[in-house]
Scaffold this active site. Structure first.
Site, PDB file in Angstrom:
ATOM      1  NE  ARG A  93      -3.825   2.027   2.524  1.00 38.19           N
ATOM      2  CZ  ARG A  93      -3.949   2.753   3.623  1.00 38.19           C
ATOM      3  NH1 ARG A  93      -3.226   2.454   4.700  1.00 38.19           N
ATOM      4  NH2 ARG A  93      -4.783   3.775   3.670  1.00 38.19           N
ATOM      5  CG  HIS A 100      -1.214   5.273  -0.514  1.00 45.60           C
ATOM      6  ND1 HIS A 100      -1.953   5.865   0.501  1.00 45.60           N
ATOM      7  CD2 HIS A 100      -2.023   4.304  -1.026  1.00 45.60           C
ATOM      8  CE1 HIS A 100      -3.135   5.278   0.601  1.00 45.60           C
ATOM      9  NE2 HIS A 100      -3.189   4.319  -0.313  1.00 45.60           N
ATOM     10  CG  ASP A 101       6.448   6.919  -3.358  1.00 45.89           C
ATOM     11  OD1 ASP A 101       6.480   8.142  -3.114  1.00 45.89           O
ATOM     12  OD2 ASP A 101       7.375   6.328  -3.945  1.00 45.89           O
ATOM     13  CG  ASN A 136      -0.699   8.663   2.598  1.00 42.77           C
ATOM     14  OD1 ASN A 136      -1.297   7.754   2.028  1.00 42.77           O
ATOM     15  ND2 ASN A 136       0.089   9.511   1.958  1.00 42.77           N
ATOM     16  CG  HIS A 147      -7.880  -4.012  -2.198  1.00 45.74           C
ATOM     17  ND1 HIS A 147      -8.977  -3.308  -2.657  1.00 45.74           N
ATOM     18  CD2 HIS A 147      -6.914  -3.078  -1.982  1.00 45.74           C
ATOM     19  CE1 HIS A 147      -8.685  -2.017  -2.716  1.00 45.74           C
ATOM     20  NE2 HIS A 147      -7.439  -1.852  -2.302  1.00 45.74           N
TER      21      HIS A 147
END
Length: 319
Positions: free
Chosen positions: A60, A64-65, A92, A189
């Site tokens: 994750r 997100h990065d 975050n 997920h």
């Protein structure tokens, strides 16, 4: 673990979505720091031995990065007196396991000071997280540089668990990613845990007609309501993402096809004909899911073309 056919992996990857760009190569550190990958893998293994949530956290974190200014390790930077960094942006605040990257960076710095970027370490750690959870492995194109900009407000650019298909498609397509990338990467997920806040609007007061999202399987929704009652006060309450939360497999897709996807963004994949066909294909073939996931991870991890500007000595602060 398995090695996906090399035909899926380019020896040099350049996916430039910014004005800065560095060619990425699977053998980038072959002469500069040949033991770097092994050091990262060891750090991930050690962390997993005492915390089975590490793989989901690292995967994750990498996602997100990459979705903000490309894969430049901006998500790893700490806030400063004059700047709130990505870490403290609403999407975050639940990220964790940053210590794994710090540990890997320390080990790599001892081998090759100032050579391996934090962005590459994060990309490698995400790959190892998948492989060590029983998923596929692949050669990670390397050569990213670390960015110097990290703003909490930019986390609004991330896809949210409440997104419908149109919103998801827009988020991915504007980064050069396809519907297949969207569906394959959603398979991440299969690992991890979600808090009630991420899905409670699907099980309480969904709309003016239904209390529960009608696309959800009734027994699945009822179980979630027990875990996350109305006005739930337990901040740690939630549920696993699928029935095998520490094993990388295609269980996510099998459940999704039965109306047992956790997020609205998961269920949204079943509302588009192309995406739904991919969900059903991956549900029926773990091998096809793995091949698609590897291909899409390589594409995603090339976002920005490694367009940072430095190699940080400490992943938490700019040089």
């Amino acid at each position: 673990m398995e090695m996906i056919a090399s035909a899926l992996i380019c020896s040099v990857l350049v996916l430039c979505l910014s004005h800065l760009c560095h060619p990425l190569s699977v053998d980038y550190y072959e002469k500069k720091c040949p033991k770097a990958e092994a050091a990262v893998t060891d750090s991930v293994k050690q962390a997993m031995a005492s915390d089975n949530t590490v793989p989901a956290a690292l995967l994750r974190m990498h996602f997100h990065d990459c979705f903000i200014r490309g894969c430049d390790a901006s998500v790893l930077l700490n806030s400063t007196k004059n700047n709130a960094a990505e870490k403290v942006g609403p999407p975050n605040v639940s990220l964790h396991a940053f210590y794994v990257i710090d540990s890997a960076k320390k080990a790599v710095e001892e081998l090759c000071p100032g050579v391996v970027s934090c962005a590459d370490i994060l990309a490698l750690a995400a790959r190892d997280a998948v492989a060590l959870s029983g998923g596929p492995t692949w050669d990670v194109p390397k050569g990213r540089k670390d960015g110097r900009v990290s703003k909490a407000t930019d986390t609004r650019q991330l896809p949210f668990p409440t997104f419908n298909f149109a919103q998801l498609h827009q988020s991915f397509s504007q980064r050069g990613l396809t519907v297949e990338d969207l569906v394959a990467l959603s398979g991440g997920h299969t690992l991890g845990f979600a808090h009630c806040s991420s899905f409670e609007k699907r099980i309480h007061n969904f709309n003016s007609t239904h209390d529960v999202d009608p696309s959800m399987h009734p027994s699945f929704a009822a179980n979630l309501q027990r875990v996350c009652p109305v006005n739930n006060k337990a901040k740690t309450a939630g549920t696993t993402m699928d029935t095998t939360p520490v094993k990388f497999d295609n269980a996510y897709y099998k459940l999704l096809g039965k109306g047992k996807g956790l997020f609205l963004s998961d269920a949204a994949l079943m509302t588009d004909s192309k995406a739904k066909a991919l969900v059903l294909k991956f549900a029926g073939s773990d091998e096809e899911f793995r091949e698609a996931f590897v291909k899409s991870m390589i594409r995603m991890s090339g976002l920005g073309g490694g367009g940072g500007v430095e190699v940080r000595l400490d992943c938490k602060v700019v040089r």
